[in-house]
Scaffold this motif. Structure first.
Motif, PDB file in Angstrom:
ATOM      1  N   LYS A 316       0.834  -1.199   0.000  1.00 55.82           N
ATOM      2  CA  LYS A 316       0.000   0.000   0.000  1.00 55.82           C
ATOM      3  C   LYS A 316       0.872   1.253   0.000  1.00 55.82           C
ATOM      4  O   LYS A 316       1.836   1.348   0.778  1.00 55.82           O
ATOM      5  N   PRO A 317       0.556   2.240  -0.840  1.00 52.59           N
ATOM      6  CA  PRO A 317       1.264   3.519  -0.773  1.00 52.59           C
ATOM      7  C   PRO A 317       0.909   4.233   0.518  1.00 52.59           C
ATOM      8  O   PRO A 317      -0.185   4.060   1.068  1.00 52.59           O
ATOM      9  N   VAL A 318       1.836   5.036   1.008  1.00 60.13           N
ATOM     10  CA  VAL A 318       1.670   5.710   2.302  1.00 60.13           C
ATOM     11  C   VAL A 318       1.735   7.223   2.110  1.00 60.13           C
ATOM     12  O   VAL A 318       2.589   7.729   1.379  1.00 60.13           O
ATOM     13  N   ILE A 319       0.846   7.931   2.768  1.00 57.06           N
ATOM     14  CA  ILE A 319       0.963   9.382   2.893  1.00 57.06           C
ATOM     15  C   ILE A 319       1.384   9.661   4.326  1.00 57.06           C
ATOM     16  O   ILE A 319       0.675   9.291   5.274  1.00 57.06           O
ATOM     17  N   ASN A 320       2.563  10.276   4.497  1.00 54.24           N
ATOM     18  CA  ASN A 320       3.042  10.617   5.835  1.00 54.24           C
ATOM     19  C   ASN A 320       3.438  12.094   5.887  1.00 54.24           C
ATOM     20  O   ASN A 320       3.112  12.855   4.969  1.00 54.24           O
ATOM     21  N   THR A 321       4.128  12.500   6.933  1.00 50.02           N
ATOM     22  CA  THR A 321       4.420  13.925   7.123  1.00 50.02           C
ATOM     23  C   THR A 321       5.905  14.173   7.355  1.00 50.02           C
ATOM     24  O   THR A 321       6.633  13.304   7.835  1.00 50.02           O
ATOM     25  N   TRP A 322       6.331  15.416   7.040  1.00 43.18           N
ATOM     26  CA  TRP A 322       7.734  15.813   7.165  1.00 43.18           C
ATOM     27  C   TRP A 322       8.070  16.154   8.617  1.00 43.18           C
ATOM     28  O   TRP A 322       8.432  17.278   8.945  1.00 43.18           O
ATOM     29  N   ASN A 333       9.085   9.899   0.143  1.00 44.98           N
ATOM     30  CA  ASN A 333       8.313  10.776  -0.725  1.00 44.98           C
ATOM     31  C   ASN A 333       8.668  10.553  -2.196  1.00 44.98           C
ATOM     32  O   ASN A 333       9.846  10.571  -2.590  1.00 44.98           O
ATOM     33  N   GLY A 334       7.660  10.347  -3.020  1.00 43.69           N
ATOM     34  CA  GLY A 334       7.870  10.165  -4.453  1.00 43.69           C
ATOM     35  C   GLY A 334       8.382   8.795  -4.832  1.00 43.69           C
ATOM     36  O   GLY A 334       8.611   8.522  -6.019  1.00 43.69           O
ATOM     37  N   LYS A 335       8.547   7.893  -3.858  1.00 39.35           N
ATOM     38  CA  LYS A 335       9.021   6.534  -4.150  1.00 39.35           C
ATOM     39  C   LYS A 335       8.031   5.478  -3.661  1.00 39.35           C
ATOM     40  O   LYS A 335       7.668   4.569  -4.398  1.00 39.35           O
ATOM     41  N   THR A 336       7.637   5.597  -2.399  1.00 43.60           N
ATOM     42  CA  THR A 336       6.682   4.635  -1.842  1.00 43.60           C
ATOM     43  C   THR A 336       5.394   5.325  -1.404  1.00 43.60           C
ATOM     44  O   THR A 336       4.527   4.686  -0.818  1.00 43.60           O
ATOM     45  N   GLY A 337       5.300   6.615  -1.672  1.00 46.15           N
ATOM     46  CA  GLY A 337       4.118   7.367  -1.293  1.00 46.15           C
ATOM     47  C   GLY A 337       4.388   8.857  -1.387  1.00 46.15           C
ATOM     48  O   GLY A 337       5.304   9.291  -2.101  1.00 46.15           O
ATOM     49  N   LEU A 338       3.625   9.634  -0.637  1.00 43.17           N
ATOM     50  CA  LEU A 338       3.763  11.085  -0.640  1.00 43.17           C
ATOM     51  C   LEU A 338       3.934  11.588   0.790  1.00 43.17           C
ATOM     52  O   LEU A 338       3.351  11.023   1.726  1.00 43.17           O
ATOM     53  N   THR A 339       4.726  12.646   0.938  1.00 45.51           N
ATOM     54  CA  THR A 339       4.978  13.239   2.249  1.00 45.51           C
ATOM     55  C   THR A 339       4.572  14.707   2.209  1.00 45.51           C
ATOM     56  O   THR A 339       4.933  15.426   1.268  1.00 45.51           O
ATOM     57  N   VAL A 340       3.834  15.158   3.226  1.00 46.93           N
ATOM     58  CA  VAL A 340       3.327  16.529   3.270  1.00 46.93           C
ATOM     59  C   VAL A 340       3.713  17.175   4.591  1.00 46.93           C
ATOM     60  O   VAL A 340       4.111  16.502   5.545  1.00 46.93           O
ATOM     61  N   ASN A 341       3.585  18.479   4.663  1.00 48.00           N
ATOM     62  CA  ASN A 341       3.890  19.194   5.896  1.00 48.00           C
ATOM     63  C   ASN A 341       2.870  18.831   6.979  1.00 48.00           C
ATOM     64  O   ASN A 341       1.667  18.777   6.711  1.00 48.00           O
ATOM     65  N   PRO A 342       3.325  18.591   8.210  1.00 52.29           N
ATOM     66  CA  PRO A 342       2.396  18.231   9.284  1.00 52.29           C
ATOM     67  C   PRO A 342       1.425  19.365   9.582  1.00 52.29           C
ATOM     68  O   PRO A 342       1.802  20.533   9.612  1.00 52.29           O
ATOM     69  N   GLY A 343       0.167  18.993   9.782  1.00 48.17           N
ATOM     70  CA  GLY A 343      -0.851  19.972  10.132  1.00 48.17           C
ATOM     71  C   GLY A 343      -1.430  20.737   8.959  1.00 48.17           C
ATOM     72  O   GLY A 343      -2.325  21.559   9.144  1.00 48.17           O
ATOM     73  N   ASP A 344      -0.962  20.493   7.747  1.00 53.80           N
ATOM     74  CA  ASP A 344      -1.417  21.218   6.561  1.00 53.80           C
ATOM     75  C   ASP A 344      -2.591  20.465   5.921  1.00 53.80           C
ATOM     76  O   ASP A 344      -2.401  19.500   5.178  1.00 53.80           O
ATOM     77  N   VAL A 345      -3.808  20.919   6.217  1.00 54.28           N
ATOM     78  CA  VAL A 345      -5.017  20.243   5.739  1.00 54.28           C
ATOM     79  C   VAL A 345      -5.064  20.202   4.214  1.00 54.28           C
ATOM     80  O   VAL A 345      -5.344  19.160   3.607  1.00 54.28           O
ATOM     81  N   ASP A 346      -4.784  21.338   3.575  1.00 57.30           N
ATOM     82  CA  ASP A 346      -4.882  21.402   2.113  1.00 57.30           C
ATOM     83  C   ASP A 346      -3.850  20.505   1.442  1.00 57.30           C
ATOM     84  O   ASP A 346      -4.151  19.834   0.442  1.00 57.30           O
ATOM     85  N   TYR A 365       3.710   3.009  -6.428  1.00 56.67           N
ATOM     86  CA  TYR A 365       4.202   3.262  -5.064  1.00 56.67           C
ATOM     87  C   TYR A 365       4.044   2.028  -4.183  1.00 56.67           C
ATOM     88  O   TYR A 365       4.916   1.711  -3.356  1.00 56.67           O
ATOM     89  N   GLY A 366       2.920   1.340  -4.328  1.00 58.16           N
ATOM     90  CA  GLY A 366       2.667   0.169  -3.498  1.00 58.16           C
ATOM     91  C   GLY A 366       3.669  -0.947  -3.739  1.00 58.16           C
ATOM     92  O   GLY A 366       4.139  -1.601  -2.804  1.00 58.16           O
TER      93      GLY A 366
END
Length: 392
Positions: A316-322, A333-346, A365-366
């Motif tokens: 499964k691809p993962v979305i996690n936080t920086w 990030n960009g290999k097994t899923g996506l990484t975003v800034n913590p607390g950033d809803v948008d 990604y999976g």
């Protein structure tokens, strides 16, 4: 010639190649010390159990923990001798146990290695007062982030224990780089990645890849305690912006009712399912049925996110936080899923929408996620590296 920084980096990232006394046939006597043990749940508790059961035949392994509340007892769980010190209760996430010090002193007398899981102030103090002369191995799981006032009292004890330790085990480089305390002890640090549990690994290998059905809702999954640092409110607010999708949240905690109310307020209650307690068999089904795993944590208290590798084992691809911790070192990030800034809803909503709209990217990604687990996060690798640290 390499610079001091380069040499230090090598010492941080390398496990000792050979133990000092690898020819010895005598089993090492190891005492693992933590707050709690199975059936208590949590990433650290699962890890302690993995180590205890995985090394039980290679070492003379015992475990010392505390009861949440009540008289002390001794259990044998899957062949592991588990001593539970009596406790008056848990306050500020810490069991209050006076008998713990006596038991640690007694059990350490015939030990070669004490393996302490931190943060656990009771364990730090217990080792320092025990008179133990053998090897101390510390697993550093995270900084103390929230109880800053208590750190005024705890930090001198923690610093003494870190100076006393022979080795400090961390799961990723991010644990060191993001820590406010480990810098001076960098030369003692050894990276030993965590591992997916053997049960979930086997179930993952037996699982059938989920078939993409055009137009079907995309299934997002969260697994974890419903507490402040997990960012579950951020997840719900982001999910509200994602059309044609469903979210399963597996876990329990003090924020359960608040999160259920938030789902109602956002108008997404019909698309969000809360599962407060799932046995391993149903947890395996939840991973198998999901399309994307989300770890939206917002504080460094989330030091690794063991559930990431469990989801990755299922492809499964993962979305996690920086976070300034080990979290973004697990799923890349960009290999097994996506990484975003913590607390950033948008940003979280955009990442969820991107994967929801692109089944080919989810598959890419999976597949990479499963390969990464098979290469870097196996039980065999973790246990072999820990044995080298014990014997070093």
């Amino acid at each position: 010639m390499k610079s001091d920084d380069a040499n230090r980096e090598n010492r941080v990232t390398e496990v000792p190649a050979e133990p000092k006394d690898s020819a010895s046939e005598k089993k090492l006597r190891v005492l693992q010390v933590n707050k709690m043990y199975y059936p208590a749940t949590g990433g650290v508790e699962r890890l302690v159990q993995q180590i205890a059961e995985g090394l039980n035949e290679r070492t003379d392994m015992r475990v010392l923990v505390c009861r949440k509340k009540g008289k002390g007892q001794v259990d044998t769980i899957n062949g592991v001798e588990v001593h539970r010190a009596s406790s008056l209760g848990v306050y500020f996430s810490m069991p209050v146990s006076f008998s713990f010090f006596r038991q640690l002193r007694s059990m350490s007398r015939d030990c070669d290695v004490i393996h302490l899981h931190m943060p656990f102030p009771l364990g730090d103090l217990g080792i320092l007062l025990s008179g133990f002369k053998g090897k101390v191995v510390v697993s550093w799981h995270s900084d103390v982030v929230r109880q800053k006032k208590l750190m005024v009292l705890y930090r001198p004890i923690m610093e003494r224990l870190l100076k006393r330790a022979d080795a400090i085990v961390v799961a990723t480089r991010g644990h060191i780089d993001g820590s406010a305390y480990l810098g001076p002890y960098r030369d003692k640090c050894v990276v030993v990645p965590y591992a997916v549990s053997e049960y979930l690994r086997r179930k993952a290998e037996e699982s059938t890849p989920k078939q993409y059905i055009p137009g079907a809702p995309v299934e997002f999954l969260f697994v974890g305690r419903l507490v402040y640092y997990k960012g579950c409110d951020v997840l719900l607010r982001a999910f509200a912006k994602v059309p044609n999708a469903r979210l399963t949240m597996v876990g329990n905690g003090v924020l359960l009712e608040e999160l259920q109310n938030l789902a109602e307020e956002l108008g997404i209650a019909s698309r969000v399912r809360f599962e407060t307690d799932l046995p391993d068999s149903k947890m395996a089904v939840a991973f198998e049925n999901s399309d994307v795993f989300v770890l939206p944590s917002v504080e460094r208290s989330e030091a690794f996110g063991l559930v990431q590798i469990e989801a990755m084992a299922y492809g499964k691809p993962v979305i996690n936080t920086w976070l300034k911790s080990g979290v973004p070192y697990v799923s890349l990030n960009g290999k097994t899923g996506l990484t975003v800034n913590p607390g950033d809803v948008d940003a979280l909503a955009d990442a969820m929408k991107k994967l929801a709209a692109d089944p080919a990217l989810r598959e890419q990604y999976g597949k990479a996620a499963r390969e990464r687990v098979q290469k870097n996060f196996t039980t065999e690798l973790m246990l072999d590296q820990l044995m080298k640290v014990y014997q070093w």
